[in-house]
Design an enzyme around this catalytic site. Structure first.
Site, mmCIF file in Angstrom:
data_model
loop_
_atom_site.group_PDB
_atom_site.id
_atom_site.type_symbol
_atom_site.label_atom_id
_atom_site.label_comp_id
_atom_site.label_asym_id
_atom_site.label_seq_id
_atom_site.Cartn_x
_atom_site.Cartn_y
_atom_site.Cartn_z
ATOM 1 N N ASP A 153 -2.512 -12.250 6.372
ATOM 2 C CA ASP A 153 -2.758 -11.217 5.374
ATOM 3 C C ASP A 153 -4.151 -11.442 4.766
ATOM 4 O O ASP A 153 -5.140 -11.503 5.498
ATOM 5 C CB ASP A 153 -1.633 -11.244 4.328
ATOM 6 C CG ASP A 153 -1.695 -10.111 3.323
ATOM 7 O OD1 ASP A 153 -1.393 -8.971 3.686
ATOM 8 O OD2 ASP A 153 -2.069 -10.376 2.169
ATOM 9 N N TYR A 179 -1.034 1.769 -1.508
ATOM 10 C CA TYR A 179 -0.936 0.621 -2.412
ATOM 11 C C TYR A 179 -2.286 0.024 -2.781
ATOM 12 O O TYR A 179 -2.514 -0.372 -3.937
ATOM 13 C CB TYR A 179 -0.007 -0.449 -1.816
ATOM 14 C CG TYR A 179 -0.585 -1.298 -0.704
ATOM 15 C CD1 TYR A 179 -0.960 -2.617 -0.933
ATOM 16 C CD2 TYR A 179 -0.727 -0.793 0.593
ATOM 17 C CE1 TYR A 179 -1.470 -3.409 0.085
ATOM 18 C CE2 TYR A 179 -1.232 -1.570 1.606
ATOM 19 C CZ TYR A 179 -1.611 -2.880 1.359
ATOM 20 O OH TYR A 179 -2.129 -3.647 2.372
ATOM 21 N N TYR A 192 -8.176 -7.265 -4.067
ATOM 22 C CA TYR A 192 -8.240 -5.869 -3.616
ATOM 23 C C TYR A 192 -9.345 -5.113 -4.354
ATOM 24 O O TYR A 192 -10.015 -4.249 -3.761
ATOM 25 C CB TYR A 192 -6.903 -5.171 -3.857
ATOM 26 C CG TYR A 192 -5.768 -5.710 -3.022
ATOM 27 C CD1 TYR A 192 -5.510 -5.215 -1.757
ATOM 28 C CD2 TYR A 192 -4.941 -6.714 -3.508
ATOM 29 C CE1 TYR A 192 -4.465 -5.692 -0.983
ATOM 30 C CE2 TYR A 192 -3.883 -7.208 -2.744
ATOM 31 C CZ TYR A 192 -3.662 -6.695 -1.489
ATOM 32 O OH TYR A 192 -2.629 -7.174 -0.719
ATOM 33 N N HIS A 224 5.648 -7.734 8.669
ATOM 34 C CA HIS A 224 4.371 -8.282 8.207
ATOM 35 C C HIS A 224 4.409 -9.785 7.965
ATOM 36 O O HIS A 224 3.460 -10.492 8.309
ATOM 37 C CB HIS A 224 3.967 -7.567 6.910
ATOM 38 C CG HIS A 224 2.628 -7.981 6.388
ATOM 39 N ND1 HIS A 224 1.456 -7.761 7.077
ATOM 40 C CD2 HIS A 224 2.265 -8.610 5.236
ATOM 41 C CE1 HIS A 224 0.433 -8.231 6.370
ATOM 42 N NE2 HIS A 224 0.901 -8.753 5.253
#
Length: 338
Positions: A124, A173, A252, A317
């Site tokens: 990730d 998201y 992010y 995931h």
């Protein structure tokens, strides 16, 4: 004054406990001062170092199976909490959550471990950081096993957030995570455990959408899969209750800043031996154009020493937890060649 002294004493006791702590499986914990921050590290084993880099909403704990497996096979498995996560302090701001900061932390950790090079495994966000670690400092990496997130070449003509909004809309998201404090407030309306259950049990190949004006965990209750226990969720929840989510979400929020800062690396290749593993139900594998990039000429053109691509069937995931033994075997079978 007395309250300040109590808080300082609690911090000292926590650090001491981390230094002394061993889990039942022999995983040791310690604090390391690197790159201006106090980093929490979990490790086990003796031998060549394997650096395990976690993603969101994970911690070092996500690698618990691989740490034990690799240590048993003659490696020193090292899994830090990245800056802003878990017991690594301080929490990050957007402008110090860049690839350069995080890679800098890891380079300082490698130096602290007393080795010249390490094997790297990422998942990730950890996979993203691993790609950039190999771009920035290939001299520090023997070989890379990356999970879930494929190398993404920099598009010089369009920023990432603009691109993601155009493809997925405003409820995607990553777009929803952009406004400082907004997602934290929505998470706070739910129990931290339920927030984490929703994130960790997502097993849909489609994009992760968070509709506005609804409670984040309104579609619960969540039934845990066999690979994720209440004890696991509670460990994550305790740590996020202590830190909040801002440090993690700022990764992010730094996407466009990273795009600006990495302009000089546009078109640069990852020139490290690589194995890539992904589940066929992973939302990243099913994003537009990704399968074509991986299985066509694109991936190999940017990662010329790509040796193997593994697509696990029926896996989502969180591949290294859902198929822990199989993932551990794939990692070992690749790195033991070097």
């Amino acid at each position: 004054m007395m309250e300040d002294m109590k808080q300082k004493l609690l911090i000292i006791l926590m650090v001491y406990a981390l230094f002394q702590l061993k889990t039942s499986e022999g995983i040791e914990h310690r604090m390391v001062y690197v790159n201006g921050i106090n980093m929490h590290v979990a490790e086990e084993g003796q031998g060549p170092v394997v650096l395990l880099i976690h993603g969101f909403p994970e911690l070092w704990y996500t690698w618990r199976h691989q740490i034990v497996s690799l240590a048993a096979k003659g490696f020193r498995a090292v899994a830090p909490d990245l800056r802003g996560y878990g017991d690594t302090k301080p929490s990050t701001a957007v402008n110090n959550s860049t690839y350069f900061h995080i890679v800098g932390d890891l380079i300082a950790l490698i130096d602290n471990l007393g080795v010249e090079k390490v094997f790297v495994v990422g998942h990730d966000w950890g996979a993203v950081i691993a790609w950039y670690l190999c771009l920035f400092r290939p001299d520090k990496v023997k070989a890379l096993v990356n999970l879930s997130v494929v190398f993404q070449p920099r598009n010089p003509s369009r920023k990432p957030i603009e691109t993601l909004r155009a493809i997925y809309g405003n409820d995607y998201y990553i777009i929803r995570f952009q406004e400082p404090g907004k997602m934290e407030a929505e998470f706070a309306q739910c129990s931290t455990a339920n927030v984490l259950k929703k994130l960790l049990t997502y097993h849909n190949p489609g994009p992760f959408i968070i509709p506005r004006n609804t409670s984040f965990s309104s579609d619960g209750p969540y039934h845990l899969p066999s690979w994720l226990s209440e004890e696991d969720v509670n460990y994550y929840a305790r740590k996020y209750n202590q830190t909040g989510f801002t440090g993690a979400l700022n990764y992010y929020r730094a996407l466009d800043l990273n795009w600006e800062l990495t302009a000089a690396w546009t078109g640069k290749k990852v020139e490290i031996p690589v194995k890539f593993i992904v589940g066929d139900l992973d939302l990243t594998y099913n994003s537009p154009g990704t399968k074509e990039f991986i299985h066509g000429d694109g991936f190999k053109s940017y990662v010329p020493f790509l040796e193997e691509v593994v697509v696990m069937k029926g896996v989502g995931h969180f591949i290294h937890e859902e198929r822990a033994d199989e993932t551990s075997a794939h990692i070992y079978n690749f790195i033991e060649k070097f």
